[in-house]
Motif scaffolding. Structure first.
Motif, PDB file in Angstrom:
ATOM      1  N   GLU A 132      57.735  30.425  30.821  1.00 45.56           N
ATOM      2  CA  GLU A 132      57.114  29.522  31.938  1.00 45.56           C
ATOM      3  C   GLU A 132      57.865  29.311  32.939  1.00 45.56           C
ATOM      4  OE1 GLU A 132      56.105  25.600  30.060  1.00 45.56           O
ATOM      5  OE2 GLU A 132      56.691  26.320  28.067  1.00 45.56           O
ATOM      6  N   PHE A 133      59.226  29.367  32.928  1.00 49.36           N
ATOM      7  CA  PHE A 133      60.080  29.350  34.136  1.00 49.36           C
ATOM      8  C   PHE A 133      60.584  30.925  34.194  1.00 49.36           C
ATOM      9  CE2 PHE A 133      63.718  29.019  36.968  1.00 49.36           C
ATOM     10  CZ  PHE A 133      63.429  27.981  37.846  1.00 49.36           C
ATOM     11  N   ASP A 134      59.994  31.252  35.337  1.00 50.99           N
ATOM     12  CA  ASP A 134      60.224  33.193  35.466  1.00 50.99           C
ATOM     13  C   ASP A 134      60.597  33.403  36.771  1.00 50.99           C
ATOM     14  OD1 ASP A 134      59.983  35.525  33.998  1.00 50.99           O
ATOM     15  OD2 ASP A 134      58.470  36.100  35.659  1.00 50.99           O
ATOM     16  N   GLU A 135      61.767  33.205  37.279  1.00 53.89           N
ATOM     17  CA  GLU A 135      62.170  33.394  38.688  1.00 53.89           C
ATOM     18  C   GLU A 135      63.521  34.500  38.757  1.00 53.89           C
ATOM     19  OE1 GLU A 135      60.870  32.300  41.133  1.00 53.89           O
ATOM     20  OE2 GLU A 135      59.473  30.462  40.425  1.00 53.89           O
ATOM     21  N   GLY A 136      63.510  34.899  40.015  1.00 52.71           N
ATOM     22  CA  GLY A 136      64.906  35.656  40.341  1.00 52.71           C
ATOM     23  C   GLY A 136      64.992  36.863  39.852  1.00 52.71           C
ATOM     24  N   GLN A 137      63.832  37.728  39.558  1.00 52.97           N
ATOM     25  CA  GLN A 137      64.053  38.971  38.856  1.00 52.97           C
ATOM     26  C   GLN A 137      65.049  39.695  39.858  1.00 52.97           C
ATOM     27  OE1 GLN A 137      62.811  39.900  35.887  1.00 52.97           O
ATOM     28  NE2 GLN A 137      62.120  37.916  35.699  1.00 52.97           N
ATOM     29  N   GLY A 138      65.932  40.629  38.993  1.00 55.89           N
ATOM     30  CA  GLY A 138      66.680  41.454  39.805  1.00 55.89           C
ATOM     31  C   GLY A 138      66.716  42.841  39.815  1.00 55.89           C
ATOM     32  N   HIS A 139      65.790  43.542  39.020  1.00 56.75           N
ATOM     33  CA  HIS A 139      65.874  44.865  39.144  1.00 56.75           C
ATOM     34  C   HIS A 139      64.418  45.480  38.821  1.00 56.75           C
ATOM     35  CE1 HIS A 139      67.424  48.722  38.092  1.00 56.75           C
ATOM     36  NE2 HIS A 139      68.680  48.293  38.173  1.00 56.75           N
ATOM     37  N   GLU A 140      63.373  44.771  39.030  1.00 55.98           N
ATOM     38  CA  GLU A 140      61.958  45.030  38.555  1.00 55.98           C
ATOM     39  C   GLU A 140      60.995  45.270  39.771  1.00 55.98           C
ATOM     40  OE1 GLU A 140      64.188  44.282  35.302  1.00 55.98           O
ATOM     41  OE2 GLU A 140      63.504  42.626  36.698  1.00 55.98           O
ATOM     42  N   PRO A 141      60.124  46.215  39.674  1.00 52.09           N
ATOM     43  CA  PRO A 141      59.021  46.100  40.642  1.00 52.09           C
ATOM     44  C   PRO A 141      58.300  44.920  40.359  1.00 52.09           C
ATOM     45  CG  PRO A 141      58.635  48.086  39.350  1.00 52.09           C
ATOM     46  CD  PRO A 141      60.124  47.236  38.852  1.00 52.09           C
ATOM     47  N   LYS A 142      57.424  44.426  41.033  1.00 51.27           N
ATOM     48  CA  LYS A 142      56.248  43.626  40.807  1.00 51.27           C
ATOM     49  C   LYS A 142      55.023  44.033  40.175  1.00 51.27           C
ATOM     50  CE  LYS A 142      57.747  40.484  44.771  1.00 51.27           C
ATOM     51  NZ  LYS A 142      57.255  39.809  45.912  1.00 51.27           N
ATOM     52  N   LEU A 167      63.420  54.310  36.342  1.00 53.63           N
ATOM     53  CA  LEU A 167      64.418  54.818  37.018  1.00 53.63           C
ATOM     54  C   LEU A 167      64.427  56.483  36.994  1.00 53.63           C
ATOM     55  CD1 LEU A 167      67.558  52.799  36.377  1.00 53.63           C
ATOM     56  CD2 LEU A 167      66.313  52.955  38.735  1.00 53.63           C
ATOM     57  N   TYR A 168      64.404  57.103  38.038  1.00 52.36           N
ATOM     58  CA  TYR A 168      64.464  58.798  38.174  1.00 52.36           C
ATOM     59  C   TYR A 168      65.435  59.200  36.910  1.00 52.36           C
ATOM     60  CZ  TYR A 168      66.457  63.136  39.570  1.00 52.36           C
ATOM     61  OH  TYR A 168      66.623  64.653  39.839  1.00 52.36           O
ATOM     62  N   HIS A 169      64.889  60.122  36.050  1.00 51.00           N
ATOM     63  CA  HIS A 169      63.768  60.765  36.011  1.00 51.00           C
ATOM     64  C   HIS A 169      63.299  60.262  34.391  1.00 51.00           C
ATOM     65  CE1 HIS A 169      65.828  64.031  34.088  1.00 51.00           C
ATOM     66  NE2 HIS A 169      66.817  63.777  34.992  1.00 51.00           N
ATOM     67  N   THR A 170      63.214  59.222  34.229  1.00 50.57           N
ATOM     68  CA  THR A 170      62.814  58.602  32.674  1.00 50.57           C
ATOM     69  C   THR A 170      61.328  58.921  32.340  1.00 50.57           C
ATOM     70  OG1 THR A 170      63.067  56.582  31.457  1.00 50.57           O
ATOM     71  CG2 THR A 170      62.373  56.232  33.427  1.00 50.57           C
ATOM     72  N   ARG A 171      61.190  58.850  31.229  1.00 50.92           N
ATOM     73  CA  ARG A 171      59.779  58.871  30.648  1.00 50.92           C
ATOM     74  C   ARG A 171      59.082  57.524  30.451  1.00 50.92           C
ATOM     75  NH1 ARG A 171      62.928  58.432  26.358  1.00 50.92           N
ATOM     76  NH2 ARG A 171      62.138  57.989  24.436  1.00 50.92           N
ATOM     77  N   LEU A 172      59.937  56.376  30.371  1.00 51.41           N
ATOM     78  CA  LEU A 172      59.572  55.018  29.975  1.00 51.41           C
ATOM     79  C   LEU A 172      59.493  53.893  31.379  1.00 51.41           C
ATOM     80  CD1 LEU A 172      61.935  54.586  27.115  1.00 51.41           C
ATOM     81  CD2 LEU A 172      59.755  55.383  26.884  1.00 51.41           C
ATOM     82  N   ALA A 173      58.305  53.239  31.182  1.00 52.26           N
ATOM     83  CA  ALA A 173      57.945  52.469  32.024  1.00 52.26           C
ATOM     84  C   ALA A 173      58.428  50.744  31.725  1.00 52.26           C
ATOM     85  CB  ALA A 173      56.525  52.188  32.555  1.00 52.26           C
ATOM     86  N   GLU A 174      58.247  50.435  30.263  1.00 52.85           N
ATOM     87  CA  GLU A 174      58.608  49.289  29.803  1.00 52.85           C
ATOM     88  C   GLU A 174      58.571  49.208  28.451  1.00 52.85           C
ATOM     89  OE1 GLU A 174      54.699  47.301  31.054  1.00 52.85           O
ATOM     90  OE2 GLU A 174      53.705  47.798  29.260  1.00 52.85           O
ATOM     91  N   LEU A 175      59.127  48.155  28.004  1.00 52.09           N
ATOM     92  CA  LEU A 175      59.070  47.931  26.553  1.00 52.09           C
ATOM     93  C   LEU A 175      58.000  47.303  26.316  1.00 52.09           C
ATOM     94  CD1 LEU A 175      60.736  46.985  23.930  1.00 52.09           C
ATOM     95  CD2 LEU A 175      61.115  44.875  24.810  1.00 52.09           C
ATOM     96  N   ASP A 176      57.331  47.898  24.981  1.00 50.75           N
ATOM     97  CA  ASP A 176      55.774  47.714  24.542  1.00 50.75           C
ATOM     98  C   ASP A 176      55.621  46.150  24.549  1.00 50.75           C
ATOM     99  OD1 ASP A 176      53.517  47.547  22.990  1.00 50.75           O
ATOM    100  OD2 ASP A 176      53.640  49.791  22.819  1.00 50.75           O
ATOM    101  N   LEU A 177      54.383  46.004  25.009  1.00 50.49           N
ATOM    102  CA  LEU A 177      54.432  44.503  25.086  1.00 50.49           C
ATOM    103  C   LEU A 177      54.177  43.968  23.536  1.00 50.49           C
ATOM    104  CD1 LEU A 177      51.885  43.839  27.737  1.00 50.49           C
ATOM    105  CD2 LEU A 177      54.347  43.045  27.610  1.00 50.49           C
ATOM    106  N   LYS A 178      53.951  44.837  22.500  1.00 47.02           N
ATOM    107  CA  LYS A 178      53.886  44.441  21.230  1.00 47.02           C
ATOM    108  C   LYS A 178      55.162  43.977  20.532  1.00 47.02           C
ATOM    109  CE  LYS A 178      54.321  48.937  19.040  1.00 47.02           C
ATOM    110  NZ  LYS A 178      53.720  50.056  18.256  1.00 47.02           N
ATOM    111  N   GLU A 179      56.189  44.229  21.427  1.00 42.60           N
ATOM    112  CA  GLU A 179      57.543  43.825  21.067  1.00 42.60           C
ATOM    113  C   GLU A 179      57.781  42.675  21.848  1.00 42.60           C
ATOM    114  OE1 GLU A 179      59.639  45.346  18.960  1.00 42.60           O
ATOM    115  OE2 GLU A 179      58.239  47.052  18.540  1.00 42.60           O
ATOM    116  N   ARG A 235      55.791  53.564  40.537  1.00 42.96           N
ATOM    117  CA  ARG A 235      56.653  54.870  40.364  1.00 42.96           C
ATOM    118  C   ARG A 235      57.929  54.519  40.308  1.00 42.96           C
ATOM    119  NH1 ARG A 235      53.415  59.117  42.623  1.00 42.96           N
ATOM    120  NH2 ARG A 235      55.470  60.443  42.511  1.00 42.96           N
ATOM    121  N   VAL A 236      58.683  55.473  39.999  1.00 39.87           N
ATOM    122  CA  VAL A 236      60.100  55.190  39.717  1.00 39.87           C
ATOM    123  C   VAL A 236      60.967  55.127  40.873  1.00 39.87           C
ATOM    124  CG1 VAL A 236      59.946  56.314  37.216  1.00 39.87           C
ATOM    125  CG2 VAL A 236      60.587  57.674  39.069  1.00 39.87           C
ATOM    126  N   TYR A 237      62.145  54.640  40.894  1.00 38.04           N
ATOM    127  CA  TYR A 237      62.963  54.713  42.029  1.00 38.04           C
ATOM    128  C   TYR A 237      63.889  55.953  41.721  1.00 38.04           C
ATOM    129  CZ  TYR A 237      67.389  53.886  44.483  1.00 38.04           C
ATOM    130  OH  TYR A 237      68.581  54.086  45.272  1.00 38.04           O
TER     131      TYR A 237
END
Length: 511
Positions: free
Chosen positions: A156-166, A111-123, A171-173
């Motif tokens: 395994e069941f991963d549906e109906g995301q509500g806030h994420e790009p694919k 989201l505008y104008h954050t520096r972060l894109a995701e929680l690191d996958l190592k977490e 680029r941030v919203y």
């Protein structure tokens, strides 16, 4: 090879060797397709920006029979606190059990104008650990910790995301359209139905036409699949409701008469001797100078309608679990990621502050093997993680900052008698703006350290539960202020917060 064949083979080995018989526990999992005994099924129901005080089981204004019924079967944590009044950091804390200074996730993502894109996958957190432990893991709805985050952690069941790009690292919203929309409100313009859609919206159609209902459908599908699978399951159904703008169809939009609502004492209370950040417009809809008394009342009434709809959601998911025969032994956690402001102190949504309306959250935990009770001691969102991990026998991928809630669920408040009753809260960033806030709360007092300002806060929660009067410079509270600073220093030291060093310098004036 079928389970029956394997079981007969084990019995044959037992006949040949008493020692082997003792070692072979036929009630444990012998193949991935056989449900493990003593591995509980766990369902988390998470709602976005859901306050602690509106449900009928708390004496609130909204009739919530389904949530009340769940509360009656659960441990009610009536003084649960989030870690951060912001979506991504609070969710990262819940999934990992760690503060943002350890995971690196201390701001909103994407989201505008954050520096972060995701929680690191190592977490990997609860989702990855459950998957690796042989659980059927499902996640439905809002994640807000980076694109494809649940899938990449093993859901395994991963549906109906509500806030994420694919796609990851999109680029941030940026809320360009919201700026002229709010400016139009000052010019007397309104949206469809004469409403201010940055604050309240009557949706077209019915409940079944809403985005929330789509997640209900996915949630039911997930539960049905889990009921048919032999493995134990860990499921999360996460909703954007009731996050502002408050949007509901009829009958929820007109369920509560805005003209008849009872407003709290701090509603539109003038902010006197408060940190400057509370005056900031950190998102376009924080600009509320155009809001009339009726606008505020409608926002609140639509929020109440959203809570009534949330109650329907909870009822439908629980009914599905009952129909599928998985409810009796189901462990359930119902929570909000944080609260939300409905005009208290003249504030809307959330921001860099630590008022109770934002800091407190609802928390119900149902362990069907424990007697329901009410816990009044303060607990943290961080405590959910070790509690769930303990149920499921998970080995998480790092140290945990929370505490297992099972002793409180078993023995009530007396389980921690004699220990400090405190809750820690942080507000490091808001969409790219740094604040570094740390707050410590006891049942009697709250101290808020604002290192990005030269004004801190101290509230007497017993005599001023609405947090109107900042007592930071009141000489009659000198001892209480020093005691609260000492408690904050101890808690920052416990969780290895690097902010401690700065606090020690700033706090010299208070000790």
């Amino acid at each position: 090879m079928s389970f029956s064949v394997i079981k007969r083979s084990l019995l044959a080995i037992c006949i040949l060797s008493q020692a082997a018989c003792h070692a072979a526990d036929l009630n444990t999992q012998v193949t991935a397709g056989v449900k493990q005994e003593n591995k509980p099924n766990v369902l988390i129901l998470m709602f976005d920006d859901m306050r602690f005080d509106t449900f009928s089981y708390r004496g609130g204004p909204v009739h919530t029979p389904n949530i009340d019924a769940l509360a009656a079967e659960s441990t009610r944590f009536d003084n649960a606190m989030t870690t951060t009044g912001l979506c991504s950091p609070s969710r990262a804390a819940m999934y990992t059990g760690r503060w943002g200074h350890k995971t690196g996730l201390d701001d909103n993502v994407e989201l505008y104008h954050t520096r972060l894109a995701e929680l690191d996958l190592k977490e990997g957190g609860l989702i990855k650990s459950a998957s690796e432990a042989g659980y059927f893991v499902g996640h439905v709805g809002k994640w807000h910790l980076g694109a494809r985050g649940t899938e990449l952690r093993g859901a395994e069941f991963d549906e109906g995301q509500g806030h994420e790009p694919k796609e990851r690292f999109s680029r941030v919203y940026t809320p360009y359209s919201k700026v002229p929309q709010v400016e139009g409100y000052y010019a007397g313009k309104t949206d469809e139905n004469g409403e201010k859609h940055e604050y309240f919206i009557t949706l077209d159609g019915t409940y079944e036409d809403t985005e929330a209902y789509k997640k209900v459908v996915y949630g039911k599908e997930m539960l049905r699949k889990m009921a048919k699978d032999d493995r134990p399951f860990f499921g999360v159904v996460s909703f954007n409701q009731p996050h502002p703008a408050y949007r509901v169809p009829e009958p929820y939009a007109s369920m509560y008469d805005p003209a008849k609502l009872e407003l709290p004492k701090n509603h539109l209370a003038k902010r006197v001797n408060k940190p400057l950040a509370q005056d900031g417009i950190w998102w376009p809809w924080h600009d509320v100078g155009h809001m009339s008394d009726m606008d505020w009342r409608k926002s609140r009434s639509f929020y109440y309608g959203a809570i009534a709809m949330v109650d329907r959601i909870v009822g439908e998911l629980i009914e599905t679990a009952k129909q599928e025969g998985i409810y009796d032994d189901l462990h359930i956690v119902l929570l909000g990621d944080q609260g939300s402001m409905l005009g208290e102190h003249g504030l809307y949504d959330k921001g860099p502050y630590a008022y109770d309306e934002l800091m407190r959250m609802p928390l119900l935990i149902r362990n069907p093997h424990l007697v329901p009770k009410i816990v009044n001691r303060q607990v943290s969102l961080l405590d959910v993680t070790p509690t769930v991990a303990d149920w499921m026998g998970l080995q998480l991928d790092g140290e945990l900052d929370g505490h297992n809630l099972t002793p409180l669920m078993t023995d009530g408040d007396k389980a921690e008698a004699g220990q400090p009753d405190t809750a820690l809260y942080a507000y490091e960033w808001y969409n790219g703006s740094w604040f570094g806030i740390r707050a410590i709360r006891t049942p009697e007092l709250k101290f808020v350290w604002n290192p990005g300002d030269n004004r801190d806060e101290l509230y007497d929660l017993k005599n001023d539960p609405f947090e109107i009067n900042n007592l930071i410079k009141d000489k009659s509270y000198k001892k209480q202020r020093a005691d609260m600073v000492t408690l904050l220093k101890a808690e920052l030291a416990r969780v290895n917060d690097p902010a401690l060093k700065m606090l020690e310098h700033h706090a010299k004036a208070y000790l």
